[in-house]
Design an enzyme around this catalytic site. Structure first.
Site, PDB file in Angstrom:
ATOM      1  N   PHE A 159      84.982  42.272  16.028  1.00 44.21           N
ATOM      2  CA  PHE A 159      83.770  41.790  15.357  1.00 44.21           C
ATOM      3  C   PHE A 159      84.040  41.256  13.952  1.00 44.21           C
ATOM      4  CE2 PHE A 159      83.934  45.988  13.347  1.00 44.21           C
ATOM      5  CZ  PHE A 159      83.511  45.704  12.056  1.00 44.21           C
ATOM      6  N   LYS A 183      86.968  36.140  25.321  1.00 42.45           N
ATOM      7  CA  LYS A 183      85.968  37.226  25.394  1.00 42.45           C
ATOM      8  C   LYS A 183      85.822  37.757  23.964  1.00 42.45           C
ATOM      9  CE  LYS A 183      85.042  41.071  25.357  1.00 42.45           C
ATOM     10  NZ  LYS A 183      84.247  41.602  24.224  1.00 42.45           N
ATOM     11  N   GLU A 186      81.182  41.533  21.352  1.00 41.04           N
ATOM     12  CA  GLU A 186      79.771  41.509  21.761  1.00 41.04           C
ATOM     13  C   GLU A 186      78.853  41.703  20.561  1.00 41.04           C
ATOM     14  OE1 GLU A 186      82.087  43.687  22.169  1.00 41.04           O
ATOM     15  OE2 GLU A 186      81.382  45.689  22.724  1.00 41.04           O
ATOM     16  N   CYS A 291      91.269  44.234   8.488  1.00 37.03           N
ATOM     17  CA  CYS A 291      92.480  44.953   8.905  1.00 37.03           C
ATOM     18  C   CYS A 291      93.553  44.876   7.841  1.00 37.03           C
ATOM     19  CB  CYS A 291      93.011  44.353  10.197  1.00 37.03           C
ATOM     20  SG  CYS A 291      93.592  42.677   9.971  1.00 37.03           S
TER      21      CYS A 291
HETATM   22  P1  NAD Z   1      87.246  47.217  19.112  1.00 37.45           P
HETATM   23  O1  NAD Z   1      88.580  47.721  19.555  1.00 37.45           O
HETATM   24  O2  NAD Z   1      86.083  48.135  19.225  1.00 37.45           O
HETATM   25  O3  NAD Z   1      86.854  45.896  19.946  1.00 37.45           O
HETATM   26  C1  NAD Z   1      87.719  44.795  20.022  1.00 37.45           C
HETATM   27  C2  NAD Z   1      87.469  44.053  21.335  1.00 37.45           C
HETATM   28  O4  NAD Z   1      87.794  44.907  22.431  1.00 37.45           O
HETATM   29  C3  NAD Z   1      86.022  43.622  21.531  1.00 37.45           C
HETATM   30  O5  NAD Z   1      86.006  42.358  22.110  1.00 37.45           O
HETATM   31  C4  NAD Z   1      85.462  44.675  22.484  1.00 37.45           C
HETATM   32  O6  NAD Z   1      84.444  44.189  23.303  1.00 37.45           O
HETATM   33  C5  NAD Z   1      86.677  45.058  23.305  1.00 37.45           C
HETATM   34  N1  NAD Z   1      86.657  46.458  23.738  1.00 37.45           N
HETATM   35  C6  NAD Z   1      86.059  47.510  23.106  1.00 37.45           C
HETATM   36  N2  NAD Z   1      86.306  48.653  23.776  1.00 37.45           N
HETATM   37  C7  NAD Z   1      87.048  48.315  24.860  1.00 37.45           C
HETATM   38  C8  NAD Z   1      87.622  49.067  25.913  1.00 37.45           C
HETATM   39  N3  NAD Z   1      87.460  50.388  26.010  1.00 37.45           N
HETATM   40  N4  NAD Z   1      88.344  48.406  26.845  1.00 37.45           N
HETATM   41  C9  NAD Z   1      88.523  47.074  26.766  1.00 37.45           C
HETATM   42  N5  NAD Z   1      88.010  46.313  25.769  1.00 37.45           N
HETATM   43  C10 NAD Z   1      87.283  46.927  24.828  1.00 37.45           C
HETATM   44  O7  NAD Z   1      87.445  46.695  17.607  1.00 37.45           O
HETATM   45  P2  NAD Z   1      86.333  46.208  16.578  1.00 37.45           P
HETATM   46  O8  NAD Z   1      85.574  47.385  16.085  1.00 37.45           O
HETATM   47  O9  NAD Z   1      85.608  45.042  17.114  1.00 37.45           O
HETATM   48  O10 NAD Z   1      87.280  45.639  15.384  1.00 37.45           O
HETATM   49  C11 NAD Z   1      87.752  46.439  14.333  1.00 37.45           C
HETATM   50  C12 NAD Z   1      89.187  46.867  14.572  1.00 37.45           C
HETATM   51  O11 NAD Z   1      90.008  45.716  14.730  1.00 37.45           O
HETATM   52  C13 NAD Z   1      89.768  47.618  13.375  1.00 37.45           C
HETATM   53  O12 NAD Z   1      90.509  48.711  13.833  1.00 37.45           O
HETATM   54  C14 NAD Z   1      90.683  46.583  12.710  1.00 37.45           C
HETATM   55  O13 NAD Z   1      91.747  47.125  11.965  1.00 37.45           O
HETATM   56  C15 NAD Z   1      91.174  45.842  13.903  1.00 37.45           C
HETATM   57  N6  NAD Z   1      91.670  44.524  13.505  1.00 37.45           N
HETATM   58  C16 NAD Z   1      93.018  44.331  13.493  1.00 37.45           C
HETATM   59  C17 NAD Z   1      93.532  43.105  13.088  1.00 37.45           C
HETATM   60  C18 NAD Z   1      95.021  42.858  13.056  1.00 37.45           C
HETATM   61  O14 NAD Z   1      95.404  41.717  12.896  1.00 37.45           O
HETATM   62  N7  NAD Z   1      95.863  43.863  13.220  1.00 37.45           N
HETATM   63  C19 NAD Z   1      92.665  42.073  12.701  1.00 37.45           C
HETATM   64  C20 NAD Z   1      91.285  42.316  12.725  1.00 37.45           C
HETATM   65  C21 NAD Z   1      90.799  43.548  13.143  1.00 37.45           C
END
Ligand code: NAD
Length: 507
Positions: A159, A183, A186, A291
């Site tokens: 997000f 994808k 959401e 991040c």
């Molecule tokens: P999230 O893991 O909750 O969701 C990321 C994506 O995965 C979304 O599209 C979501 O729909 C999907 N998803 C969620 N749960 C899932 C599951 N159980 N199985 C399969 N898909 C699933 O992450 P978020 O809250 O949207 O983003 C924040 C996180 O992203 C933080 O931990 C941040 O550090 C990390 N992030 C990392 C980087 C990097 O480059 N390392 C960059 C940006 C964000």
């Protein structure tokens, strides 16, 4: 095709993009997308159904047959048009993004801009996909390598950067000749929908990019489908583990970018006010939902005396709604995220860290329902405490003490994460030692958020990344392609039959 579905959906329900059409899903459960400052429902995103997922993948697979043979200069020309359209719509995209993420307008435009820069890299695809050639590697034999696309690629994105992170992946993958199923998160799907709409407007064949919506259920279809060849993921640590394990178990190429805990080392010889300004901006900017945020500062030696000044600078930052020009940052993405941050602050107090500044009771005039968390500062934090060990993903800065640069390096190298780090100092020798000895993938020297521009690659490491090849830059071209080697010989009059060659040597 509906016009501008991202901002003017029919009713509140936004469509997904399948087979070049903005289609309304036939799903029976919809996801509310809310304004983080007011809780107003901005739109509803579909949970793309299994049948619709199948259609999206099948459409991308069919499009690959012809798209892979479109000459690279032609693909590059379309990408140039896309870059121009994104720039033309920069403000509009920034506004959509700010509304659904809560980011300030200036920060939202920055999110779009860092994505546009990747599209600019994709415009160079003809040269960056070039292979290698060598003549006469054996008598009369030449070798060349060709870089070929993989097929259907996918990205599952978080997000916190709904423009930049989708743009890390689909433009380069498609420029390489792949087709794509995106994808996005959401929680803020309107921005990616609008990015896709402009992509179609740039003149790409309508089915090379598909956009589906939803969560785990939709992701699982992508991870299991035999026609999906490569998976790019950005998100939280547990989901990154799940995605990387599942995708690779299903024999797919995968790169998974995960959570982080980034440290800024503050040396006592650093220019004081510039360092504090940079530290505070990095820690609480974007409500700490980056991040690459430096959420820990390691104060070396006399830099510990700067705590009152750090606190004063943090007190000066006020959150507010996206359109408040005086706001330093916006609301957290949702109520649960804000509550989780407040609970972690409580845990920090219980576990003995000193709470210098408490953002738990933050309010913003006119927006009583916003997911607000004020700037929060802990001092005397130690590894082993929850506020140190866990990624908080909020505007919370933890201060850790170190007696020397060596001690600071030892603390940071013991941390499992390795996305980014910074050192602020006036000493070239200290900066050189730090850059050399620190085990973190991206290092800033007097730079608070060392995110590389796209002609390098985003090289977060250790537990912040799973895979071999990183996002954008040269590594992305390798990730989205396969190398074919052609070894050739032409028989001329000098080549007389010599009988079967029964060895592996080329003769
Ligand atoms: P999230 O893991 O909750 O969701 C990321 C994506 O995965 C979304 O599209 C979501 O729909 C999907 N998803 C969620 N749960 C899932 C599951 N159980 N199985 C399969 N898909 C699933 O992450 P978020 O809250 O949207 O983003 C924040 C996180 O992203 C933080 O931990 C941040 O550090 C990390 N992030 C990392 C980087 C990097 O480059 N390392 C960059 C940006 C964000």
């Amino acid at each position: 095709m509906a016009t501008n579905p991202a901002t003017r959906p029919e009713g509140k329900r936004i469509p997904h993009l399948i087979a070049g059409e903005w289609r309304q899903s036939s799903c029976d459960s919809w996801i509310d997308v809310t304004d983080p400052a007011t809780q107003d429902v901005l739109c509803q995103a579909p949970n793309t159904t299994p049948d619709e997922m199948e259609q999206a993948i099948a459409s991308a697979k069919a499009a690959f047959k012809t798209w892979k043979d479109v000459p690279t200069p032609e693909r590059a020309r379309m990408m140039l048009r896309y870059q121009a359209l994104l720039k033309e719509h920069h403000d509009e995209l920034g506004e959509i993004l700010a509304k659904e993420t809560g980011k300030t307008f200036a920060d939202a435009k920055g999110d779009v801009w860092r994505g546009i820069e990747v599209v600019e890299q994709a415009c160079n695809i003809s040269t960056s996909m070039m292979g290698e050639a060598a003549e006469q590697i054996a008598n009369g034999i030449d070798t060349r390598t060709i870089t070929e696309p993989l097929g259907v690629c996918t990205a599952i994105t978080p997000f916190n950067f709904p423009a930049m992170i989708p743009l890390w992946f689909f433009p380069l993958a498609i420029a390489c000749g792949n087709t794509f199923v995106l994808k996005p998160s959401e929680q803020d799907p309107m921005t990616p929908n609008r990015l896709a709409e402009l992509f179609l407007e740039a003149g790409f064949p309508p089915d090379v990019l598909q956009v589906v919506h939803g969560g785990k259920e939709q992701v699982d279809v992508l991870l299991a489908h035999e026609d999906v060849k490569a998976v790019s993921f950005v998100g939280s640590v547990p989901v990154a583990h799940y995605i990387y394990r599942t995708a690779t178990q299903n024999l797919k190429r995968c790169q998974a970018f995960a959570g982080a805990k980034n440290h800024m080392v503050v040396m006592p010889d650093a220019p004081k006010q510039q360092t504090i300004d940079n530290l505070v901006g990095s820690a609480v900017g974007a409500a700490g939902q980056r991040c690459m945020a430096n959420s820990v500062a390691v104060l070396v030696g006399e830099a510990r005396e700067w705590i009152p000044d750090i606190k004063a600078a943090m007190e000066g930052v006020k959150p507010g709604r996206w359109d408040d020009e005086n706001a330093g940052y916006g609301a957290q993405i949702n109520k649960a995220a804000a509550q989780r941050i407040k609970d972690l602050i409580g845990k920090g107090v219980d576990e003995g860290a000193t709470l210098e500044l408490d953002g738990r009771d933050c309010t913003v005039e006119g927006y009583p329902d916003g997911n607000w968390v004020g700037p929060t500062l802990f001092s005397g934090v130690k590894p082993g405490q929850t506020v140190y060990d866990q990624e908080i993903f909020g505007p919370v800065l933890s201060l850790v003490d170190a007696g020397s640069l060596e001690e600071a390096i030892a603390i940071i190298n013991s941390n499992p994460y390795g996305n980014g780090t910074s050192i602020f100092t006036s000493s070239g020798a200290a900066a050189r030692k730090y850059s050399h000895e620190i085990e973190v993938g991206q290092v800033g020297v007097n730079i608070p958020i060392p995110v590389p521009v796209p002609f390098f690659s985003f090289t977060g490491g250790k537990a912040s990344f799973y895979g071999d090849l990183h996002a954008y830059g040269k590594q992305a071209i390798k990730f989205f392609t396969e190398t074919k080697t052609v070894i050739s010989r032409w028989f001329d009059d000098d080549h007389l039959p010599t009988g079967p060659n029964l060895t592996i040597n080329m003769k």
